[in-house]
Scaffold this motif. Structure first.
Motif, PDB file in Angstrom:
ATOM      1  N   TRP A  49      40.146  50.632  30.114  1.00  0.00           N
ATOM      2  CA  TRP A  49      40.673  51.452  31.197  1.00  0.00           C
ATOM      3  C   TRP A  49      39.844  51.287  32.469  1.00  0.00           C
ATOM      4  O   TRP A  49      40.390  51.102  33.556  1.00  0.00           O
ATOM      5  CB  TRP A  49      40.695  52.926  30.781  1.00  0.00           C
ATOM      6  CG  TRP A  49      41.149  53.818  31.893  1.00  0.00           C
ATOM      7  CD1 TRP A  49      42.435  54.091  32.249  1.00  0.00           C
ATOM      8  CD2 TRP A  49      40.320  54.511  32.818  1.00  0.00           C
ATOM      9  NE1 TRP A  49      42.451  54.933  33.338  1.00  0.00           N
ATOM     10  CE2 TRP A  49      41.161  55.203  33.706  1.00  0.00           C
ATOM     11  CE3 TRP A  49      38.947  54.628  32.978  1.00  0.00           C
ATOM     12  CZ2 TRP A  49      40.675  55.995  34.739  1.00  0.00           C
ATOM     13  CZ3 TRP A  49      38.458  55.410  34.009  1.00  0.00           C
ATOM     14  CH2 TRP A  49      39.319  56.077  34.873  1.00  0.00           C
ATOM     15  N   LEU A  50      38.513  51.341  32.325  1.00  0.00           N
ATOM     16  CA  LEU A  50      37.643  51.200  33.483  1.00  0.00           C
ATOM     17  C   LEU A  50      37.808  49.840  34.151  1.00  0.00           C
ATOM     18  O   LEU A  50      37.938  49.758  35.380  1.00  0.00           O
ATOM     19  CB  LEU A  50      36.177  51.393  33.066  1.00  0.00           C
ATOM     20  CG  LEU A  50      35.136  51.195  34.163  1.00  0.00           C
ATOM     21  CD1 LEU A  50      35.287  52.276  35.226  1.00  0.00           C
ATOM     22  CD2 LEU A  50      33.750  51.202  33.569  1.00  0.00           C
ATOM     23  N   MET A  51      37.836  48.786  33.359  1.00  0.00           N
ATOM     24  CA  MET A  51      37.961  47.452  33.931  1.00  0.00           C
ATOM     25  C   MET A  51      39.350  47.226  34.524  1.00  0.00           C
ATOM     26  O   MET A  51      39.501  46.456  35.470  1.00  0.00           O
ATOM     27  CB  MET A  51      37.625  46.384  32.888  1.00  0.00           C
ATOM     28  CG  MET A  51      36.174  46.438  32.417  1.00  0.00           C
ATOM     29  SD  MET A  51      34.948  46.565  33.729  1.00  0.00           S
ATOM     30  CE  MET A  51      35.150  45.016  34.556  1.00  0.00           C
ATOM     31  N   THR A  52      40.371  47.896  33.993  1.00  0.00           N
ATOM     32  CA  THR A  52      41.705  47.826  34.590  1.00  0.00           C
ATOM     33  C   THR A  52      41.689  48.482  35.970  1.00  0.00           C
ATOM     34  O   THR A  52      42.321  47.971  36.907  1.00  0.00           O
ATOM     35  CB  THR A  52      42.745  48.512  33.684  1.00  0.00           C
ATOM     36  OG1 THR A  52      42.747  47.854  32.409  1.00  0.00           O
ATOM     37  CG2 THR A  52      44.133  48.443  34.287  1.00  0.00           C
ATOM     38  N   GLN A  53      40.956  49.578  36.111  1.00  0.00           N
ATOM     39  CA  GLN A  53      40.828  50.233  37.407  1.00  0.00           C
ATOM     40  C   GLN A  53      40.116  49.327  38.416  1.00  0.00           C
ATOM     41  O   GLN A  53      40.366  49.408  39.613  1.00  0.00           O
ATOM     42  CB  GLN A  53      40.057  51.554  37.290  1.00  0.00           C
ATOM     43  CG  GLN A  53      40.676  52.551  36.342  1.00  0.00           C
ATOM     44  CD  GLN A  53      42.129  52.851  36.644  1.00  0.00           C
ATOM     45  OE1 GLN A  53      42.492  53.121  37.774  1.00  0.00           O
ATOM     46  NE2 GLN A  53      42.976  52.778  35.627  1.00  0.00           N
ATOM     47  N   LEU A  54      39.237  48.453  37.913  1.00  0.00           N
ATOM     48  CA  LEU A  54      38.502  47.524  38.771  1.00  0.00           C
ATOM     49  C   LEU A  54      39.206  46.168  38.897  1.00  0.00           C
ATOM     50  O   LEU A  54      38.606  45.199  39.364  1.00  0.00           O
ATOM     51  CB  LEU A  54      37.080  47.335  38.237  1.00  0.00           C
ATOM     52  CG  LEU A  54      36.223  48.607  38.187  1.00  0.00           C
ATOM     53  CD1 LEU A  54      34.916  48.345  37.479  1.00  0.00           C
ATOM     54  CD2 LEU A  54      35.998  49.159  39.585  1.00  0.00           C
ATOM     55  N   ASN A  55      40.465  46.094  38.417  1.00  0.00           N
ATOM     56  CA  ASN A  55      41.302  44.885  38.484  1.00  0.00           C
ATOM     57  C   ASN A  55      40.759  43.712  37.674  1.00  0.00           C
ATOM     58  O   ASN A  55      40.969  42.560  38.029  1.00  0.00           O
ATOM     59  CB  ASN A  55      41.528  44.455  39.947  1.00  0.00           C
ATOM     60  CG  ASN A  55      42.316  45.480  40.716  1.00  0.00           C
ATOM     61  OD1 ASN A  55      43.233  46.085  40.174  1.00  0.00           O
ATOM     62  ND2 ASN A  55      41.953  45.687  41.967  1.00  0.00           N
ATOM     63  N   HIS A  56      40.063  43.993  36.590  1.00  0.00           N
ATOM     64  CA  HIS A  56      39.590  42.946  35.674  1.00  0.00           C
ATOM     65  C   HIS A  56      39.760  43.405  34.222  1.00  0.00           C
ATOM     66  O   HIS A  56      38.779  43.547  33.485  1.00  0.00           O
ATOM     67  CB  HIS A  56      38.122  42.609  35.947  1.00  0.00           C
ATOM     68  CG  HIS A  56      37.901  41.896  37.224  1.00  0.00           C
ATOM     69  ND1 HIS A  56      38.255  40.579  37.389  1.00  0.00           N
ATOM     70  CD2 HIS A  56      37.391  42.314  38.400  1.00  0.00           C
ATOM     71  CE1 HIS A  56      37.961  40.214  38.619  1.00  0.00           C
ATOM     72  NE2 HIS A  56      37.436  41.245  39.264  1.00  0.00           N
TER      73      HIS A  56
END
Length: 123
Positions: A28-35
């Motif tokens: 979830w966190l990396m999706t928020q950071l576009n990765h």
């Protein structure tokens, strides 16, 4: 069915919940950071760092360590279908095979090797 009674269910559920929560939180966190592709790796590193810090403050519960060892031993069979799919894909890739192998090496073998070294030394 006696083996079902000998399983430490709270330890298994707790260990699996810990792994899943760290993984899903990192994805979830990396999706928020576009990765989102880095989610699994970030989750693994975050879990290892958390366990290392916990180990320096408190002792890791033996139940957690035992359950983790069993999960790691049994999960090897989960990679067989992935390996078969990779071989089929390799046949169809042609000129892109070297790049694919480099990415596969970096993204799987190196993190697993680092995890094994860290687990052997600190856990």
């Amino acid at each position: 069915m006696d083996w079902i009674k000998t399983i430490d269910w709270p330890a298994w559920i707790g260990t699996l919940a810990l792994i899943i929560c760290f993984r899903e939180g990192a994805v979830w966190l990396m999706t928020q950071l576009n990765h989102p592709e880095l989610g699994n790796l970030v989750g693994l590193i975050a879990l290892l760092m958390t366990l290392l810090v916990w180990r320096n403050v408190h002792k890791l519960p033996a139940r957690l360590v035992d359950t983790n060892n069993k999960i790691m031993k049994e999960s090897a069979f989960a990679f067989l279908p992935i390996s078969a799919g990779s071989l089929i894909m390799l046949v169809q890739m042609g000129k892109e095979i070297p790049l694919f192998l480099i990415v596969m090496f970096i993204s799987t073998l190196i993190p697993l090797w680092v995890y094994a070294k860290m687990a052997k030394r600190w856990l």
